[in-house]
Design a protein around this motif. Structure first.
Motif, PDB file in Angstrom:
ATOM      1  N   THR A 174      23.258  40.801  45.387  1.00 42.54           N
ATOM      2  CA  THR A 174      23.474  40.456  46.872  1.00 42.54           C
ATOM      3  C   THR A 174      24.025  41.846  47.493  1.00 42.54           C
ATOM      4  OG1 THR A 174      24.203  38.371  46.330  1.00 42.54           O
ATOM      5  CG2 THR A 174      25.059  39.196  48.298  1.00 42.54           C
ATOM      6  N   HIS A 175      23.269  41.945  48.642  1.00 41.69           N
ATOM      7  CA  HIS A 175      23.687  43.136  49.560  1.00 41.69           C
ATOM      8  C   HIS A 175      25.233  42.711  50.279  1.00 41.69           C
ATOM      9  CE1 HIS A 175      19.315  44.408  49.704  1.00 41.69           C
ATOM     10  NE2 HIS A 175      19.788  44.431  48.641  1.00 41.69           N
ATOM     11  N   ASN A 176      25.942  43.519  50.259  1.00 45.49           N
ATOM     12  CA  ASN A 176      27.411  43.410  50.501  1.00 45.49           C
ATOM     13  C   ASN A 176      27.888  44.212  51.731  1.00 45.49           C
ATOM     14  OD1 ASN A 176      28.699  41.106  48.606  1.00 45.49           O
ATOM     15  ND2 ASN A 176      27.824  42.606  47.440  1.00 45.49           N
ATOM     16  N   PRO A 177      28.481  44.134  52.399  1.00 46.81           N
ATOM     17  CA  PRO A 177      29.050  45.063  53.562  1.00 46.81           C
ATOM     18  C   PRO A 177      29.828  46.095  52.942  1.00 46.81           C
ATOM     19  CG  PRO A 177      29.717  43.015  54.322  1.00 46.81           C
ATOM     20  CD  PRO A 177      29.078  42.708  53.109  1.00 46.81           C
ATOM     21  N   ILE A 178      29.605  47.394  53.307  1.00 48.43           N
ATOM     22  CA  ILE A 178      30.149  48.547  52.513  1.00 48.43           C
ATOM     23  C   ILE A 178      31.834  48.510  52.657  1.00 48.43           C
ATOM     24  CG2 ILE A 178      28.259  50.070  53.123  1.00 48.43           C
ATOM     25  CD1 ILE A 178      29.993  51.206  55.353  1.00 48.43           C
ATOM     26  N   ASN A 179      32.446  47.706  53.419  1.00 48.80           N
ATOM     27  CA  ASN A 179      33.799  47.624  53.220  1.00 48.80           C
ATOM     28  C   ASN A 179      34.573  46.408  52.401  1.00 48.80           C
ATOM     29  OD1 ASN A 179      33.172  45.519  54.870  1.00 48.80           O
ATOM     30  ND2 ASN A 179      34.726  45.632  56.130  1.00 48.80           N
ATOM     31  N   LYS A 180      33.681  45.909  51.750  1.00 49.84           N
ATOM     32  CA  LYS A 180      34.164  44.956  50.463  1.00 49.84           C
ATOM     33  C   LYS A 180      34.333  45.534  49.126  1.00 49.84           C
ATOM     34  CE  LYS A 180      33.691  41.368  53.138  1.00 49.84           C
ATOM     35  NZ  LYS A 180      34.827  40.713  53.680  1.00 49.84           N
ATOM     36  N   PHE A 181      35.393  45.065  48.595  1.00 50.03           N
ATOM     37  CA  PHE A 181      35.533  45.478  47.201  1.00 50.03           C
ATOM     38  C   PHE A 181      35.008  44.553  46.413  1.00 50.03           C
ATOM     39  CE2 PHE A 181      39.479  47.208  49.718  1.00 50.03           C
ATOM     40  CZ  PHE A 181      39.291  48.410  49.349  1.00 50.03           C
TER      41      PHE A 181
ATOM     42  N   ASN B 215      28.955  37.024  47.058  1.00 48.05           N
ATOM     43  CA  ASN B 215      28.358  35.707  46.528  1.00 48.05           C
ATOM     44  C   ASN B 215      28.936  35.429  45.090  1.00 48.05           C
ATOM     45  OD1 ASN B 215      26.188  33.990  46.031  1.00 48.05           O
ATOM     46  ND2 ASN B 215      25.337  35.304  44.616  1.00 48.05           N
ATOM     47  N   CYS B 216      28.996  36.262  44.186  1.00 51.34           N
ATOM     48  CA  CYS B 216      29.761  36.115  42.736  1.00 51.34           C
ATOM     49  C   CYS B 216      30.996  36.678  42.548  1.00 51.34           C
ATOM     50  CB  CYS B 216      28.748  36.701  41.844  1.00 51.34           C
ATOM     51  SG  CYS B 216      28.713  38.378  41.482  1.00 51.34           S
ATOM     52  N   ASN B 217      31.778  37.364  43.396  1.00 52.53           N
ATOM     53  CA  ASN B 217      33.060  37.655  43.196  1.00 52.53           C
ATOM     54  C   ASN B 217      33.379  38.743  42.328  1.00 52.53           C
ATOM     55  OD1 ASN B 217      35.576  37.788  44.482  1.00 52.53           O
ATOM     56  ND2 ASN B 217      36.366  36.490  42.996  1.00 52.53           N
TER      57      ASN B 217
ATOM     58  N   VAL C 273      17.941  29.223  51.001  1.00 52.78           N
ATOM     59  CA  VAL C 273      19.100  30.319  50.515  1.00 52.78           C
ATOM     60  C   VAL C 273      18.345  31.609  50.084  1.00 52.78           C
ATOM     61  CG1 VAL C 273      20.511  28.712  50.005  1.00 52.78           C
ATOM     62  CG2 VAL C 273      19.147  29.407  48.274  1.00 52.78           C
ATOM     63  N   GLU C 274      18.923  32.747  50.262  1.00 50.70           N
ATOM     64  CA  GLU C 274      18.301  33.871  49.798  1.00 50.70           C
ATOM     65  C   GLU C 274      17.968  33.938  48.247  1.00 50.70           C
ATOM     66  OE1 GLU C 274      20.636  37.194  50.904  1.00 50.70           O
ATOM     67  OE2 GLU C 274      20.808  36.547  52.888  1.00 50.70           O
ATOM     68  N   LYS C 275      17.008  34.625  47.793  1.00 46.91           N
ATOM     69  CA  LYS C 275      16.697  34.802  46.345  1.00 46.91           C
ATOM     70  C   LYS C 275      17.563  35.140  45.331  1.00 46.91           C
ATOM     71  CE  LYS C 275      14.874  38.350  44.422  1.00 46.91           C
ATOM     72  NZ  LYS C 275      14.072  39.585  43.969  1.00 46.91           N
ATOM     73  N   ASN C 276      18.820  35.964  45.958  1.00 52.68           N
ATOM     74  CA  ASN C 276      19.685  36.506  45.082  1.00 52.68           C
ATOM     75  C   ASN C 276      20.855  35.544  44.851  1.00 52.68           C
ATOM     76  OD1 ASN C 276      18.046  38.678  44.696  1.00 52.68           O
ATOM     77  ND2 ASN C 276      19.104  39.949  46.080  1.00 52.68           N
ATOM     78  N   VAL C 277      21.094  34.616  45.848  1.00 52.19           N
ATOM     79  CA  VAL C 277      22.131  33.560  45.874  1.00 52.19           C
ATOM     80  C   VAL C 277      22.397  32.669  44.997  1.00 52.19           C
ATOM     81  CG1 VAL C 277      23.373  32.143  47.635  1.00 52.19           C
ATOM     82  CG2 VAL C 277      22.383  34.235  48.441  1.00 52.19           C
TER      83      VAL C 277
END
Length: 150
Positions: free
Chosen positions: A12-19, A23-25, A53-57
């Motif tokens: 999954t593509h995540n925002p750059i400010n996320k740790f 989607n999967c934590n 839903v998106e392919k990777n979700v």
């Protein structure tokens, strides 16, 4: 150009400010920042509610059901750092005891820990500050109560 962190677990593509992956934590600690111009994501349909839903979700945002068999769940329990070892847990326990016995030291150490980028240490620092402040307040209340009863 959009920047993102791609999860190594579910892609999954995540925002750059996320740790952690939205989607999967899964931890995004060792992932690099990528860029994309405009990539069209492939879509799939949720078998439960029919939402797209998106392919990777792995989990449908509409109904909450899993959309793929063999979904890999996160190995990261709540509040456990990826680099958390037994010695880190021992240090945390020791710091909690210090915050109870010497609240001013607990508040100082907590303030230092809240300035780190590691979410585990930041939360530990907040907890140390809270324990230190509560300990001081309860000590003052107990002192006032004992003075009135003497």
């Amino acid at each position: 150009m959009q920047q993102y962190k791609q999860c190594q677990n579910c892609e999954t593509h995540n925002p750059i400010n996320k740790f952690y992956c939205t989607n999967c934590n899964e931890s995004l600690k060792n992932t690099s920042i990528n860029s994309k111009e405009s990539i069209v994501e492939k879509k799939k349909e949720c078998a439960n509610c029919g939402a797209t839903v998106e392919k990777n979700v792995y989990k449908c945002k509409e109904c909450g059901s899993f959309v793929a068999k063999g979904t890999k769940l996160s190995k990261r329990p709540f509040m456990i750092s990826d680099n958390n070892t037994g010695s880190d847990n021992s240090i945390a326990l020791l710091l909690y005891i210090v915050a109870l016995l010497l609240p001013s030291i607990g508040i100082i150490v907590g303030a230092i820990y809240t300035s780190t980028t590691d979410p585990y240490k930041t939360d530990l620092g907040k907890n140390l500050i809270i324990i230190g402040i509560l300990n001081i307040v309860l000590t003052i209340i107990l002192y006032i109560f004992l003075l009135r009863n003497l």
